[in-house]
Design an enzyme around this catalytic site. Structure first.
Site, PDB file in Angstrom:
ATOM      1  N   THR A 133     101.412  10.598 119.067  1.00  0.00           N
ATOM      2  CA  THR A 133     101.586  10.183 117.665  1.00  0.00           C
ATOM      3  C   THR A 133     100.879  11.148 116.722  1.00  0.00           C
ATOM      4  O   THR A 133      99.915  11.825 117.119  1.00  0.00           O
ATOM      5  CB  THR A 133     101.009   8.757 117.461  1.00  0.00           C
ATOM      6  OG1 THR A 133     101.357   8.283 116.162  1.00  0.00           O
ATOM      7  CG2 THR A 133      99.496   8.731 117.591  1.00  0.00           C
ATOM      8  N   ARG A 182      90.387   9.702 112.006  1.00  0.00           N
ATOM      9  CA  ARG A 182      90.741   8.366 112.491  1.00  0.00           C
ATOM     10  C   ARG A 182      91.542   8.476 113.801  1.00  0.00           C
ATOM     11  O   ARG A 182      92.497   9.237 113.903  1.00  0.00           O
ATOM     12  CB  ARG A 182      91.575   7.653 111.435  1.00  0.00           C
ATOM     13  CG  ARG A 182      92.148   6.287 111.861  1.00  0.00           C
ATOM     14  CD  ARG A 182      93.563   6.397 112.374  1.00  0.00           C
ATOM     15  NE  ARG A 182      94.161   5.092 112.675  1.00  0.00           N
ATOM     16  CZ  ARG A 182      95.321   4.934 113.288  1.00  0.00           C
ATOM     17  NH1 ARG A 182      96.015   5.976 113.677  1.00  0.00           N
ATOM     18  NH2 ARG A 182      95.788   3.721 113.525  1.00  0.00           N
ATOM     19  N   GLY A 206      93.839   6.238 116.447  1.00  0.00           N
ATOM     20  CA  GLY A 206      94.518   4.963 116.663  1.00  0.00           C
ATOM     21  C   GLY A 206      94.399   4.543 118.113  1.00  0.00           C
ATOM     22  O   GLY A 206      93.507   4.983 118.856  1.00  0.00           O
ATOM     23  N   SER A 214     106.527  10.694 112.793  1.00  0.00           N
ATOM     24  CA  SER A 214     105.398   9.918 113.326  1.00  0.00           C
ATOM     25  C   SER A 214     104.799  10.538 114.580  1.00  0.00           C
ATOM     26  O   SER A 214     103.849   9.990 115.133  1.00  0.00           O
ATOM     27  CB  SER A 214     105.851   8.492 113.634  1.00  0.00           C
ATOM     28  OG  SER A 214     106.714   8.459 114.747  1.00  0.00           O
ATOM     29  N   THR A 241     105.049   6.118 116.498  1.00  0.00           N
ATOM     30  CA  THR A 241     104.452   6.664 117.721  1.00  0.00           C
ATOM     31  C   THR A 241     105.576   6.703 118.738  1.00  0.00           C
ATOM     32  O   THR A 241     106.546   5.956 118.609  1.00  0.00           O
ATOM     33  CB  THR A 241     103.352   5.697 118.229  1.00  0.00           C
ATOM     34  OG1 THR A 241     102.325   5.603 117.253  1.00  0.00           O
ATOM     35  CG2 THR A 241     102.752   6.120 119.554  1.00  0.00           C
ATOM     36  N   THR A 259     103.264   0.760 120.097  1.00  0.00           N
ATOM     37  CA  THR A 259     103.436   1.450 118.823  1.00  0.00           C
ATOM     38  C   THR A 259     103.092   0.435 117.727  1.00  0.00           C
ATOM     39  O   THR A 259     103.095  -0.761 117.981  1.00  0.00           O
ATOM     40  CB  THR A 259     104.876   1.958 118.614  1.00  0.00           C
ATOM     41  OG1 THR A 259     105.757   0.827 118.618  1.00  0.00           O
ATOM     42  CG2 THR A 259     105.298   2.931 119.697  1.00  0.00           C
ATOM     43  N   GLY A 260     102.844   0.933 116.537  1.00  0.00           N
ATOM     44  CA  GLY A 260     102.481   0.013 115.459  1.00  0.00           C
ATOM     45  C   GLY A 260     101.047   0.263 115.034  1.00  0.00           C
ATOM     46  O   GLY A 260     100.520   1.366 115.205  1.00  0.00           O
TER      47      GLY A 260
HETATM   48  N1  GLY Z   1      99.988   3.301 117.071  1.00  0.00           N
HETATM   49  C1  GLY Z   1      99.684   4.540 116.524  1.00  0.00           C
HETATM   50  C2  GLY Z   1      98.548   4.558 115.611  1.00  0.00           C
HETATM   51  O1  GLY Z   1      98.111   3.520 115.132  1.00  0.00           O
HETATM   52  O2  GLY Z   1      98.065   5.622 115.339  1.00  0.00           O
END
Ligand code: GLY
Length: 317
Positions: A190, A200, A202, A45, A172, A223-224
């Site tokens: 991440t 994209r 995050g 990740s 992450t 994270t998430g």
């Molecule tokens: N929390 C990392 C992401 O959504 O890329």
């Protein structure tokens, strides 16, 4: 002095705390800790061997924030270079900007002397990528040949929604450090949401979403599912709640409730770690079983603690 991290930061937390023991800065500690996670091929990740986007390309996001000055630096959709956190720090310290993405980020990495890393994935991980695409996309009518040439398709959006899996495809690393001078730094790195649409971003490179630090009140990192933290400005909200006088636990809970209150689709797992200005720490998650770690200079190794759960019912599709 303290270092707090998401549990996948265990490979880097000793290096980070050693920098603080030697009188180094929170910024140096965060960068050192995260670099070791970025180089760890077992973490899919973050950094090297992270899961790729739908085209099979690893794109990295990272940010760093200095809580003394509120200076920050971030990179997004970085391709071909490994240490996104170092580049984020260089954006903060060498440029009048905060966020560089895509080709500009790669160009800056070359200019800063980062070694190129043309192959960011081990062969097994490339196989996981292809295997993950085959059943979902095959069932919807794509052949193996279509999948091999997915980069040339004009209808990626449809396949991204099919190929992403809310339970398996995110992760992450978060590091928060407070040094001897009381200065706080937060860093996040991440490879983002696996099989994502190219480009994209995050929450990790978005200051105020996945990362925020302010010496006067505290710091937070997420994270998430990053889209949720972007929509709720989670890291900044949490620090703002501290500023408004809430305790650390109350501020974390309030930030989680903001996430729970989001409407619409695409609601999944969120986790956060935080400290207040006195170095008290907390970890929260929307699901059971998640942990975080912390270490102080007197501790021979880090301690792993359960995160407090504020449930967020998932909604998808
Ligand atoms: N929390 C990392 C992401 O959504 O890329």
């Amino acid at each position: 002095m303290i270092v707090v991290a998401s549990s996948n930061g265990s490979i880097g937390i000793e290096a980070a705390i050693e920098i603080l023991r030697q009188g180094g800065t929170a910024v140096a500690a965060v960068e050192a800790g995260i670099r070791l996670v970025e180089a760890n091929p077992e973490d899919n990740s973050v950094g090297y061997n992270g899961y790729p986007n739908i085209l099979g390309e690893v794109e990295l996001d990272a940010s760093i924030m200095n809580g003394r000055t509120l200076e920050s630096g971030a990179v997004g959709a970085l391709k071909g270079y490994l240490h996104a956190i170092t580049l984020a720090r260089q954006v903060m310290e060498r440029l009048p900007h905060v966020l560089l993405v895509g080709e500009g980020a790669s160009r800056f990495a070359a200019e800063m002397g980062h070694p190129p890393q043309p192959e960011m994935m081990l062969p097994d991980t490339r196989t996981v990528w292809a295997d993950r695409l085959r059943p979902e996309l095959g069932q919807a009518g794509l052949t193996d040949d279509d999948i091999a040439h997915i980069a040339s398709r004009a209808d990626l959006a449809r396949w991204v929604e099919l190929a992403t899996d809310p339970e398996r495809t995110k992760g992450t690393v978060n590091f928060i450090a407070q040094d001897k001078a009381g200065n706080i730094c937060t860093g996040v790195s991440t490879s983002g949401w696996a099989w994502k649409y190219p480009g994209r971003l995050g929450d990790s490179p978005i200051i105020g979403a996945g990362n925020y630090a302010d010496n006067r009140y505290g710091a937070a990192a997420c994270t998430g599912m990053g889209e949720m933290a972007i929509r709720a400005s989670t890291a900044h909200s949490l620090v703002f709640y501290l500023k408004m006088g809430l305790s650390l636990a109350e501020a974390c809970e309030r930030a989680m409730i903001d996430l729970r209150d989001l409407g619409g689709r695409f609601i999944s797992v969120m986790n956060l770690v935080a400290i207040d200005k006195d170095g008290n720490h907390a970890g929260f998650s929307s699901v059971d079983g998640r942990t975080y770690i912390y270490q102080t200079p007197d501790m021979p190794e880090c301690e792993e603690l359960a995160r407090t759960v504020v449930p967020i019912p998932p909604r998808w599709g």
